[in-house]
Write an enzyme that holds these catalytic residues in place. Structure first.
Site, short mmCIF file in Angstrom:
data_model
loop_
_atom_site.label_atom_id
_atom_site.label_comp_id
_atom_site.label_asym_id
_atom_site.label_seq_id
_atom_site.Cartn_x
_atom_site.Cartn_y
_atom_site.Cartn_z
NE ARG A 127 10.20 2.03 1.52
CZ ARG A 127 11.49 2.25 1.68
NH1 ARG A 127 12.38 1.44 1.10
NH2 ARG A 127 11.90 3.26 2.42
CB CYS A 146 -8.46 2.36 -16.67
SG CYS A 146 -8.79 2.83 -18.38
#
Length: 264
Positions: A127, A146
């Site tokens: 994680r 982006c």
């Protein structure tokens, strides 16, 4: 940096012509991955000169959690000016999402502090992720992210990072992104007591704008040179304490800059 040249060649040979938001048009492929071993040199393009100052200051600006271009302008960096409003604001872009993701209960989540802490406490965790893509905030951003999600991975005392980039301006943006995330990986490795491993760059829509094709072909005629070495001040122990002066790029011998217009 043959990995990057391979990407240019693939787009030029296999790319589909597509319309895009800017109206410029692109040659595009979908799904491409590059891997850079950071022990083999700092992945800074040698077939055209890149501005280290802009790369470093942009990364420090992200890490500060700032979303106004004031800091960048103060340091002579103009790469975000096209998207800023009259006051220099960009909305809740990268710095905001990295450092102060708004939780539903009103809290602010510092993803960078959290992931650095988790690397130290639980290095085998799956994680170790930071996301800049917040659907609730996308419409408020001058430019949606982006390079939108990255994950760290620890093995054998080394820290690696994989970036997912949904939209990749391969001629202008991707060389910056490679160097920026390679540097971020080195910085996080230092403050967590690890050695840098690999930077893995996974691209979604990887494209060359149609007004960058000649420049890409020119770049492919240039032979690659040995990668430079990035040295970081070993005294810095906090990810938020780095300054521009803490970085030294050595033996960078690139070919000349190739000018290309940014598609806004």
């Amino acid at each position: 940096m043959n990995q990057y040249h391979d990407l240019l060649e693939r787009i030029l040979s296999d790319g589909a012509e597509k319309h895009d938001r800017t109206g410029t048009g692109t040659l595009s492929i979908f799904g491409h991955q590059m891997r850079f071993n950071l022990a083999s040199g700092f992945p800074m393009l040698t077939t055209k000169k890149l501005p280290l100052k802009s790369i470093v200051h942009e990364l420090l600006w992200f890490l500060k959690g700032e979303t106004n271009v004031r800091y960048l302008r103060e340091h002579g960096v103009s790469i975000w000016d096209e998207w800023a409003d009259a006051n220099g604001d960009l909305g809740p872009v990268y710095g905001s999402q990295w450092r102060s993701w708004p939780a539903p209960d009103g809290r602010s989540i510092d993803q960078i502090a959290n992931v650095v802490d988790m690397i130290g406490r639980s290095p085998d965790s799956r994680r170790l992720i930071v996301s800049a893509w917040n659907p609730a905030d996308v419409d408020k951003m001058a430019l949606p992210p982006c390079h939108c999600l990255f994950q760290f991975y620890v093995a054998d005392g080394k820290l690696s990072c994989q970036l997912y980039q949904r939209s990749a301006d391969v001629f202008l943006g991707v060389p910056f992104n490679i160097a920026s995330y390679a540097l971020l990986t080195m910085m996080v490795a230092q403050v967590t007591g690890l050695k840098p491993g690999d930077f893995v760059h996974s691209l979604g829509d990887a494209h060359l704008y149609l007004n960058h094709l000649d420049q890409a072909r020119l770049q492919l005629t240039r032979p690659t040179r040995s990668l430079p070495t990035m040295t970081i001040n070993p005294e810095v122990k906090s990810i938020f304490a780095f300054r521009y002066e803490d970085f030294k790029l050595e033996n960078y011998d690139p070919h000349p800059h190739i000018k290309a217009e940014v598609a806004v």
